[in-house]
Each structure stands twice: as C-alpha cells, then as structure tokens.
Design a protein around this motif. Structure first.
Motif, PDB file in Angstrom:
ATOM      1  N   SER A  14       8.222  23.849  73.881  1.00 12.19           N
ATOM      2  CA  SER A  14       8.998  23.555  72.681  1.00 12.19           C
ATOM      3  C   SER A  14       8.706  24.572  71.597  1.00 12.19           C
ATOM      4  O   SER A  14       7.578  25.045  71.439  1.00 12.19           O
ATOM      5  CB  SER A  14       8.717  22.135  72.175  1.00 12.19           C
ATOM      6  OG  SER A  14       7.335  21.918  71.967  1.00 12.19           O
ATOM      7  N   ILE A  15       9.763  24.922  70.873  1.00  9.66           N
ATOM      8  CA  ILE A  15       9.678  25.768  69.685  1.00  9.66           C
ATOM      9  C   ILE A  15      10.336  25.002  68.543  1.00  9.66           C
ATOM     10  O   ILE A  15      11.430  24.464  68.698  1.00  9.66           O
ATOM     11  CB  ILE A  15      10.405  27.113  69.887  1.00  9.66           C
ATOM     12  CG1 ILE A  15       9.751  27.930  71.004  1.00  9.66           C
ATOM     13  CG2 ILE A  15      10.431  27.916  68.582  1.00  9.66           C
ATOM     14  CD1 ILE A  15      10.500  29.210  71.342  1.00  9.66           C
ATOM     15  N   GLY A  17      11.806  25.473  64.773  1.00  2.11           N
ATOM     16  CA  GLY A  17      12.216  26.546  63.882  1.00  2.11           C
ATOM     17  C   GLY A  17      12.748  26.048  62.564  1.00  2.11           C
ATOM     18  O   GLY A  17      13.303  24.945  62.470  1.00  2.11           O
ATOM     19  N   LEU A  25      12.649  34.975  66.894  1.00  3.07           N
ATOM     20  CA  LEU A  25      12.933  33.774  67.674  1.00  3.07           C
ATOM     21  C   LEU A  25      13.418  34.125  69.075  1.00  3.07           C
ATOM     22  O   LEU A  25      12.966  33.522  70.060  1.00  3.07           O
ATOM     23  CB  LEU A  25      13.973  32.920  66.957  1.00  3.07           C
ATOM     24  CG  LEU A  25      14.424  31.645  67.686  1.00  3.07           C
ATOM     25  CD1 LEU A  25      13.238  30.737  67.982  1.00  3.07           C
ATOM     26  CD2 LEU A  25      15.471  30.907  66.860  1.00  3.07           C
ATOM     27  N   ILE A  29      11.709  33.092  72.707  1.00  9.80           N
ATOM     28  CA  ILE A  29      12.460  32.414  73.760  1.00  9.80           C
ATOM     29  C   ILE A  29      12.443  33.218  75.046  1.00  9.80           C
ATOM     30  O   ILE A  29      12.180  32.692  76.140  1.00  9.80           O
ATOM     31  CB  ILE A  29      13.900  32.153  73.291  1.00  9.80           C
ATOM     32  CG1 ILE A  29      13.919  31.110  72.172  1.00  9.80           C
ATOM     33  CG2 ILE A  29      14.788  31.698  74.459  1.00  9.80           C
ATOM     34  CD1 ILE A  29      15.259  30.948  71.495  1.00  9.80           C
ATOM     35  N   THR A  42      12.740  23.634  74.979  1.00 10.12           N
ATOM     36  CA  THR A  42      13.515  22.901  73.982  1.00 10.12           C
ATOM     37  C   THR A  42      13.319  23.542  72.618  1.00 10.12           C
ATOM     38  O   THR A  42      12.189  23.810  72.210  1.00 10.12           O
ATOM     39  CB  THR A  42      13.088  21.421  73.914  1.00 10.12           C
ATOM     40  OG1 THR A  42      13.323  20.810  75.185  1.00 10.12           O
ATOM     41  CG2 THR A  42      13.879  20.671  72.847  1.00 10.12           C
ATOM     42  N   MET A  43      14.419  23.772  71.923  1.00  9.31           N
ATOM     43  CA  MET A  43      14.401  24.303  70.567  1.00  9.31           C
ATOM     44  C   MET A  43      14.744  23.170  69.608  1.00  9.31           C
ATOM     45  O   MET A  43      15.805  22.553  69.701  1.00  9.31           O
ATOM     46  CB  MET A  43      15.443  25.417  70.443  1.00  9.31           C
ATOM     47  CG  MET A  43      15.659  25.928  69.041  1.00  9.31           C
ATOM     48  SD  MET A  43      14.397  27.118  68.565  1.00  9.31           S
ATOM     49  CE  MET A  43      14.096  26.584  66.871  1.00  9.31           C
ATOM     50  N   ASP A  45      15.500  22.379  65.819  1.00  8.32           N
ATOM     51  CA  ASP A  45      15.926  23.126  64.645  1.00  8.32           C
ATOM     52  C   ASP A  45      15.780  22.263  63.394  1.00  8.32           C
ATOM     53  O   ASP A  45      16.549  21.335  63.154  1.00  8.32           O
ATOM     54  CB  ASP A  45      17.387  23.560  64.834  1.00  8.32           C
ATOM     55  CG  ASP A  45      17.857  24.506  63.741  1.00  8.32           C
ATOM     56  OD1 ASP A  45      17.071  24.804  62.826  1.00  8.32           O
ATOM     57  OD2 ASP A  45      19.022  24.946  63.808  1.00  8.32           O
ATOM     58  N   VAL A  56      20.775  30.348  69.959  1.00  7.66           N
ATOM     59  CA  VAL A  56      20.385  29.869  71.289  1.00  7.66           C
ATOM     60  C   VAL A  56      21.561  29.388  72.127  1.00  7.66           C
ATOM     61  O   VAL A  56      21.373  28.980  73.277  1.00  7.66           O
ATOM     62  CB  VAL A  56      19.350  28.728  71.183  1.00  7.66           C
ATOM     63  CG1 VAL A  56      18.129  29.186  70.403  1.00  7.66           C
ATOM     64  CG2 VAL A  56      19.951  27.493  70.523  1.00  7.66           C
ATOM     65  N   VAL A  61      18.470  27.030  77.057  1.00  5.55           N
ATOM     66  CA  VAL A  61      17.538  26.330  76.176  1.00  5.55           C
ATOM     67  C   VAL A  61      18.182  25.025  75.725  1.00  5.55           C
ATOM     68  O   VAL A  61      19.353  25.007  75.333  1.00  5.55           O
ATOM     69  CB  VAL A  61      17.199  27.193  74.934  1.00  5.55           C
ATOM     70  CG1 VAL A  61      16.313  26.432  73.963  1.00  5.55           C
ATOM     71  CG2 VAL A  61      16.536  28.500  75.361  1.00  5.55           C
ATOM     72  N   TYR A  63      18.835  22.390  72.989  1.00  2.97           N
ATOM     73  CA  TYR A  63      18.848  22.522  71.532  1.00  2.97           C
ATOM     74  C   TYR A  63      18.947  21.140  70.894  1.00  2.97           C
ATOM     75  O   TYR A  63      19.799  20.327  71.267  1.00  2.97           O
ATOM     76  CB  TYR A  63      20.035  23.382  71.099  1.00  2.97           C
ATOM     77  CG  TYR A  63      20.204  23.492  69.599  1.00  2.97           C
ATOM     78  CD1 TYR A  63      19.488  24.429  68.864  1.00  2.97           C
ATOM     79  CD2 TYR A  63      21.073  22.648  68.922  1.00  2.97           C
ATOM     80  CE1 TYR A  63      19.639  24.531  67.487  1.00  2.97           C
ATOM     81  CE2 TYR A  63      21.231  22.731  67.542  1.00  2.97           C
ATOM     82  CZ  TYR A  63      20.514  23.677  66.841  1.00  2.97           C
ATOM     83  OH  TYR A  63      20.658  23.763  65.477  1.00  2.97           O
ATOM     84  N   PRO A  95       7.662  30.225  66.746  1.00  2.00           N
ATOM     85  CA  PRO A  95       8.796  31.139  66.901  1.00  2.00           C
ATOM     86  C   PRO A  95       8.472  32.591  66.568  1.00  2.00           C
ATOM     87  O   PRO A  95       9.322  33.465  66.765  1.00  2.00           O
ATOM     88  CB  PRO A  95       9.833  30.574  65.917  1.00  2.00           C
ATOM     89  CG  PRO A  95       9.036  29.842  64.905  1.00  2.00           C
ATOM     90  CD  PRO A  95       7.849  29.277  65.633  1.00  2.00           C
TER      91      PRO A  95
END
Length: 291
Positions: A14-15, A17, A25, A29, A42-43, A45, A56, A61, A63, A95
């Motif tokens: 996971s990131i 952001g 970023l 990724i 998984t991003m 946001d 993305v 990915v 999202y 990120p």
C-alpha cells in the motif's frame, strides 16, 4: 511460528498519497510492479479532489479515493486489513521511495528463512547515496526533544546521547534487531499483524510507525536488513511546516501517554538488547526466490 496460509502467497502493498509529486509516485509504483514476484498494490489517495487518480488509472494498481485526509496510519489500515488473510507479507511504502527489482524477492527470502521476524526494513539511502540513519531506539521524551530541537547545541553537548539513540556506533553490516524502524518502508509478516493489530489510529501522522514497531517487537523480531538498499527522498516535513510540527508534537504526546513518559521498563529492555552484538545480530541462510 506457523502460518495460517497453506501455501506462500504473493505480497500485498500500500501507498498513501497526498498531492504527491507525479514522478516520485510513479517511481514508487513501478518499483513494486517491476519485482519478479507478484505484488498486489493499493493506492489510497488522501488528496483533495482525488488528485492522484489520473496518475494510476492505466496501471495495475487498486485505487481508493478517500473522502477526506485520513492521515498515514488510518489510510494504510484500509489496505492492511484486507491483506491480513490474503497475503503472507504486506509492504507499507512511502510515495517518495524507489528501489530495484531484486529488493522485494530478497526480503521475501529473508522472511521465509527467519519466521521469528515480524518486520524488516532494508538499508535506506538518500538519492545521492548517502546513508539515512533510520535505525533507532525506542525513544524517551528527551531523545525526541534533542533530535528535533537540539540544533547545534544539542549536537555539541548531547552528542553521545543522540548517537546512542540513532545507534550510530552499532555494527549494521549484518541483519540486526533494531527496536524502531522507519515507516517509509515496512515489510510486514501479516500473521504477526493478526496478533498485534495494525496502525493505531489515534496518530494522524508521525509516531504510528514507532508504535507498530514496538507492538511487533513484543512478539517477534524487528530487523534491519542491509543486504539490499532503497532510495528515500526524506522530506522532513515537520522541520519546515508549522502545521506538520504541531501534528508531530501531538503524536509524540499521545505516544508517551500510551507507553509511559519516564518509567518504561519494556522500552529500556528492548533498547538494551539492541546494543548486544551477539544477541542482536542475525545470521540467516536464504535461498534464491526469484532471478
């Protein structure tokens, strides 16, 4: 420690952001997706207006757009809770981090060979290849005060204290147990997370990584693994932004309220082990997982 999973699964990651630099970023990724081992990324946001969606949208990915800025740990927990029964390992990734394709296989192999380890962090470098000292003791209030506000006077009059906190004289040439590892890159055994829980959501930002390291270290080992390296921009936002400094101070207050200000036997015991080379150093034979 036995696994609940019958077969080794891939890695989840996971990131989180918040209005990130698009180039940084994308580098983070691609670092995950280029590994020769399956990574389900998984991003999350936290940005206003779902600002990172366009970055993305064409990548493999998952999202998740947050309706508001949830903070670091709470946002990562969305993916962490999903990973607990889906994968054997989960990577919490900043990120502003990048790394080559062999980092994740090397960490996977190390964790497979060392089931007593619940968390591992690789060597962390600045983009110019200077070392980042992200191996630390569990902090006392004075450690954090001197580290954050000591300046040149702290460095002059409390050099030994600061060096001790940063494990400056420890031999970090081999995998080694370290009480506190950075949240910029946390390679976690999900079986241990099922036991100790995910990030404590009382912290909006800062200290949640120290808190999780501490809980993991109570039931398993938290290890620095210098055989592979990553690159981290390390913006030190609370040094430049008053609002972030305020969040850092609030998180520090909550951390010491939870674990103790002056009297903290567990902290003292864990920190003392970190200086015992014979006990702290790990020598583990690994096999190649991926070429």
């Amino acid at each position: 420690m036995s696994s609940h999973l019958s077969e080794p699964a891939g890695i989840t990651a996971s990131i989180v952001g918040y209005s990130e630099n698009p180039e940084q970023l994308l580098a983070a990724i691609q670092s995950c997706l280029s590994a020769p081992i399956k990574v389900d990324l998984t991003m999350i946001d936290n940005s206003p207006g779902n600002a990172l969606r366009r970055i993305v949208k064409d990548l493999n990915v998952s999202y998740i757009a947050s309706p508001r800025n949830l903070g670091f740990g709470t946002a990562h927990n969305i993916a962490l809770r999903e990973s607990l029964n889906q994968s054997k390992y989960h990577l919490v990734l900043n990120p502003d981090v990048r790394f080559d394709s062999q980092v994740l296989p090397a960490l996977y192999d190390f964790m497979e060979a060392a089931p007593e380890v619940g968390l591992v962090m690789p060597r962390v470098l600045y983009p110019d290849n200077r070392e980042q000292r992200l191996c630390k003791l569990l902090p006392t209030p004075l450690d954090l005060i001197l580290r954050r506000f000591g300046g040149k006077y702290g460095a002059k009059y409390f050099q030994n204290r600061i060096s001790r906190y940063l494990l400056a004289n420890a031999d970090l040439s081999l995998p080694r147990m370290v009480p506190s590892l950075s949240g910029c890159f946390m390679f976690l055994r999900t079986e241990v997370l099922r036991e100790v829980g995910v990030f404590d959501e009382q912290y909006f930002m800062y200290m949640e990584d120290v808190d999780l390291c501490r809980r993991i270290g109570a039931v398993s080992k938290t290890v620095f693994f210098p055989e592979v390296s990553i690159y981290h921009e390390y913006h030190k936002g609370s040094y430049r932004d008053v609002a972030l400094l305020k969040r850092h101070l609030i998180s520090a207050f909550r951390y010491f309220q939870k674990w103790g200000w002056l009297q903290d036997r567990e902290r003292d015991l864990r920190n003392s082990v970190a200086f015992d080379d014979e006990t702290a150093t790990l020598r583990v034979e690994t096999s190649d997982h991926a070429a």
